[in-house]
Write an enzyme that holds these catalytic residues in place. Structure first.
Site, PDB file in Angstrom:
ATOM      1  N   GLU A 203      -3.626  16.328   5.253  1.00  0.00           N
ATOM      2  CA  GLU A 203      -3.503  17.331   6.318  1.00  0.00           C
ATOM      3  C   GLU A 203      -2.384  16.922   7.273  1.00  0.00           C
ATOM      4  O   GLU A 203      -2.419  15.825   7.843  1.00  0.00           O
ATOM      5  CB  GLU A 203      -4.812  17.449   7.099  1.00  0.00           C
ATOM      6  CG  GLU A 203      -4.701  18.320   8.347  1.00  0.00           C
ATOM      7  CD  GLU A 203      -5.851  18.130   9.317  1.00  0.00           C
ATOM      8  OE1 GLU A 203      -5.671  18.423  10.516  1.00  0.00           O
ATOM      9  OE2 GLU A 203      -6.937  17.687   8.887  1.00  0.00           O
TER      10      GLU A 203
ATOM     11  N   LYS B 275     -15.804  21.902   9.032  1.00  0.00           N
ATOM     12  CA  LYS B 275     -15.450  20.597   9.592  1.00  0.00           C
ATOM     13  C   LYS B 275     -16.379  20.292  10.766  1.00  0.00           C
ATOM     14  O   LYS B 275     -16.363  20.999  11.776  1.00  0.00           O
ATOM     15  CB  LYS B 275     -13.989  20.654  10.043  1.00  0.00           C
ATOM     16  CG  LYS B 275     -13.513  19.537  10.944  1.00  0.00           C
ATOM     17  CD  LYS B 275     -12.050  19.788  11.294  1.00  0.00           C
ATOM     18  CE  LYS B 275     -11.601  19.019  12.512  1.00  0.00           C
ATOM     19  NZ  LYS B 275     -10.173  19.264  12.823  1.00  0.00           N
TER      20      LYS B 275
END
Length: 224
Positions: A44, A133
């Site tokens: 990421e 998340k």
């Protein structure tokens, strides 16, 4: 009806997402190569990093099919459009914006929005998140994740935020589908991109992290 994109294969396989966040993106391609060499292939690149989109595109070009490269801190539809145009294969956010999550799902791009409470987790899932998340994970630790999983077992959770390398397996044992790890893994390797020793050490930490989480990941796959 919006179809939910599947979990990013590299994340599902390894149980680890490396978070590449820095003051600027100059050193991130070298960091990405070192991580991929160590087997951490879900990467990421946060949009809070100056030059993030250019770095994301370069990393994708260099690593090709060996890694999945996504964009983090995707807060708006404009962020989503820019990230996807740069080649992002998945998207991450610290919060839940249902319209943005749905837009990503409509494009077939996995989105991992951040949530803390059962209400937020469920809202993210309804909007089409590939997984949710849990952020910031360290505030409640593995115990909080375990409590969320009890009433919401069908929703995969990725623990992110303050996850140390020696805690990663605990989150997986508590029911996380994966963990996201940033500075404890990088340890400043992004700031010394020309230092082979720092990059070799990063590769070693990546390999060690995967070895740490592998038993818990294998044990948890049966009920997720």
């Amino acid at each position: 009806m919006t179809l939910r994109p599947a979990l990013t294969p590299q994340l599902a396989d390894t149980g680890v997402m490396a978070i590449l966040r820095s003051a600027d993106a100059t050193g991130l391609p070298a960091v990405a190569r070192a991580l991929a060499t160590g087997g951490v292939t879900c990467l990421e690149v946060t949009l809070t990093t100056a030059g993030a989109l250019d770095a994301l595109a370069r990393i994708r070009e260099e690593l090709g099919a060996t890694a999945a490269v996504g964009a983090g801190t995707v807060l708006t539809r404009a962020d989503l459009r820019d990230a996807v145009a740069a080649g992002a294969q998945f998207l991450v956010a610290p919060n839940v914006e249902p319209d943005v999550v749905r837009a990503a799902a409509d494009l077939g791009v996995p989105f991992y929005p951040g949530a803390w409470t059962p209400t937020e987790v469920a809202a993210a899932w309804r909007a089409g998140a590939a997984a949710v998340k849990l952020f910031p994970a360290s505030t409640g630790g593995p115990a909080h994740l375990r409590q969320l999983r009890a009433p919401l077992p069908e929703i995969p959770l990725v623990a992110v935020g303050g996850v140390d390398l020696d805690q990663a397996a605990e989150y997986l044992a508590a029911g996380a589908r994966a963990v996201g790890v940033g500075s404890p893994l990088l340890r400043g390797a992004d700031r010394t991109p020309g230092d082979p020793a720092a990059l070799d050490a990063l590769t070693g930490r990546a390999r060690a992290l995967l070895e740490t989480v592998r038993p818990a990941l294998r044990a948890g796959k049966g009920d997720l």
